[in-house]
Design a protein around this motif. Structure first.
Motif, PDB file in Angstrom:
ATOM      1  N   LEU A 139       0.850  -1.189   0.000  1.00  0.00           N
ATOM      2  CA  LEU A 139       0.000   0.000   0.000  1.00  0.00           C
ATOM      3  C   LEU A 139       0.881   1.233   0.000  1.00  0.00           C
ATOM      4  CD1 LEU A 139      -2.687  -0.611   2.782  1.00  0.00           C
ATOM      5  CD2 LEU A 139      -3.012  -0.770   0.317  1.00  0.00           C
ATOM      6  N   ASP A 140       0.469   2.276  -0.684  1.00  0.00           N
ATOM      7  CA  ASP A 140       1.201   3.532  -0.541  1.00  0.00           C
ATOM      8  C   ASP A 140       0.556   4.337   0.598  1.00  0.00           C
ATOM      9  OD1 ASP A 140      -0.921   5.147  -1.590  1.00  0.00           O
ATOM     10  OD2 ASP A 140      -0.260   4.669  -3.608  1.00  0.00           O
ATOM     11  N   PRO A 141       1.240   5.371   1.091  1.00  0.00           N
ATOM     12  CA  PRO A 141       0.707   6.109   2.237  1.00  0.00           C
ATOM     13  C   PRO A 141      -0.706   6.662   2.006  1.00  0.00           C
ATOM     14  CG  PRO A 141       3.019   6.625   1.970  1.00  0.00           C
ATOM     15  CD  PRO A 141       2.632   5.792   0.775  1.00  0.00           C
ATOM     16  N   LYS A 142      -1.005   7.109   0.802  1.00  0.00           N
ATOM     17  CA  LYS A 142      -2.325   7.688   0.542  1.00  0.00           C
ATOM     18  C   LYS A 142      -3.433   6.640   0.599  1.00  0.00           C
ATOM     19  CE  LYS A 142      -0.763  11.578  -2.237  1.00  0.00           C
ATOM     20  NZ  LYS A 142      -0.786  12.216  -3.572  1.00  0.00           N
ATOM     21  N   HIS A 143      -3.095   5.370   0.386  1.00  0.00           N
ATOM     22  CA  HIS A 143      -4.086   4.296   0.470  1.00  0.00           C
ATOM     23  C   HIS A 143      -4.131   3.646   1.859  1.00  0.00           C
ATOM     24  CE1 HIS A 143      -5.922   4.119  -3.418  1.00  0.00           C
ATOM     25  NE2 HIS A 143      -4.792   3.951  -4.056  1.00  0.00           N
ATOM     26  N   GLY A 144      -3.289   4.141   2.794  1.00  0.00           N
ATOM     27  CA  GLY A 144      -3.417   3.664   4.164  1.00  0.00           C
ATOM     28  C   GLY A 144      -2.232   2.927   4.752  1.00  0.00           C
ATOM     29  N   TYR A 145      -1.063   2.992   4.105  1.00  0.00           N
ATOM     30  CA  TYR A 145       0.136   2.317   4.613  1.00  0.00           C
ATOM     31  C   TYR A 145       0.415   2.711   6.063  1.00  0.00           C
ATOM     32  CZ  TYR A 145       5.018   0.871   4.971  1.00  0.00           C
ATOM     33  OH  TYR A 145       6.212   0.288   5.379  1.00  0.00           O
TER      34      TYR A 145
END
Length: 196
Positions: A139-145
Motif C-alpha cells: 500500500l502507498d501512504p495515501k491508500h493507508g500504509y
C-alpha cells in the motif's frame, strides 16, 4: 468472482484516492495496534507482532459512496477473525469500531460494523495489493500504509479504515466518524444505504 454493480455506481479500473485529514507518516517504533473495549483484557500489538499473524489472500470488489466501484482487486492481509483470537470477549459483543489515525490522533477516525459480518476471508487488514494492471506492491501512504481495513463488499468503502490502529469491541452499535456526519450506519451498497 461475481461482478455486480450496485445501484447508482459506475465501474472504474483505477483505485481513486479519497480521504480526510493528513496522511499518516508510519514510524515502526511508535506504531501499535490495540484490541480493546468489551474485552477481559486489552491487547496491544507491536508492528512486528501484528505482521507475524496468519495471513490470507483475497480478491474483493470495492464500492465507494462517491459512486465508483472497482472490481477484482487482490489483497494480502490479516483476517479480522485472527485478531479476535487474541482477546477474550465479554458476553454479547456484537459490534466493532475499527480505528485509524486522523490529524495526529491514533483514534481520530473510526467506522462501525456488526461483528458477525466480518468473520470471513473478505474482512482483511491489508498491506499488499495487485490487480490486472499492477503487480504485487505495498500500500502507498495515501491508500493507508502500513495497514488498512478492507471490508466485505456488502459495505461502502468508508467502512475501510485507513492507517488502522485498533479495534474496539462493543455490545451496542455506535456511530463512527462519517456516521456522526449523517452517513448510513449499515452502508450496504446493494441497498444504496448512503445516508441516514
Amino acid at each position: 468472482m461475481l461482478k455486480k454493480l450496485p445501484p447508482g455506481q459506475f465501474e472504474t479500473e483505477k483505485w481513486p484516492i479519497l480521504h480526510v485529514g493528513d496522511i499518516y507518516e508510519f514510524d515502526e517504533e511508535t506504531w501499535d495496534f490495540q484490541l480493546f473495549g468489551d474485552v477481559k483484557e486489552v491487547v496491544t500489538l507491536t508492528y512486528q507482532d501484528f505482521m507475524k499473524l496468519p495471513k490470507c489472500v483475497q480478491t474483493v470488489n470495492m464500492h465507494c459512496v462517491t459512486t465508483w466501484s472497482k472490481f477484482g482487486t487482490t489483497f494480502k492481509g490479516i483476517p479480522l477473525r485472527e485478531l479476535i483470537k487474541l482477546v477474550d470477549l465479554e458476553d454479547d459483543v456484537k459490534y466493532v469500531q475499527i480505528y485509524g489515525y486522523y490529524e495526529g490522533d491514533r483514534f481520530g477516525y473510526c467506522a462501525n460494523m456488526p461483528l458477525d459480518a466480518l468473520l470471513g476471508d473478505d474482512s482483511l487488514f491489508v498491506y499488499r495489493w495487485k490487480d490486472e494492471h499492477h503487480d504485487w506492491q505495498d500500500l502507498d501512504p495515501k491508500h493507508g500504509y502500513p495497514v488498512r481495513f478492507i471490508p466485505p463488499e456488502s459495505f461502502y468503502l468508508w467502512k475501510g479504515t485507513k492507517w488502522a490502529s485498533g479495534i474496539r469491541f462493543m455490545r451496542d452499535d455506535e456511530a463512527g466518524f462519517w456516521e456522526e456526519l449523517g452517513y448510513s450506519m449499515t452502508a450496504n451498497p446493494f441497498k444504496e444505504e448512503r445516508y441516514r
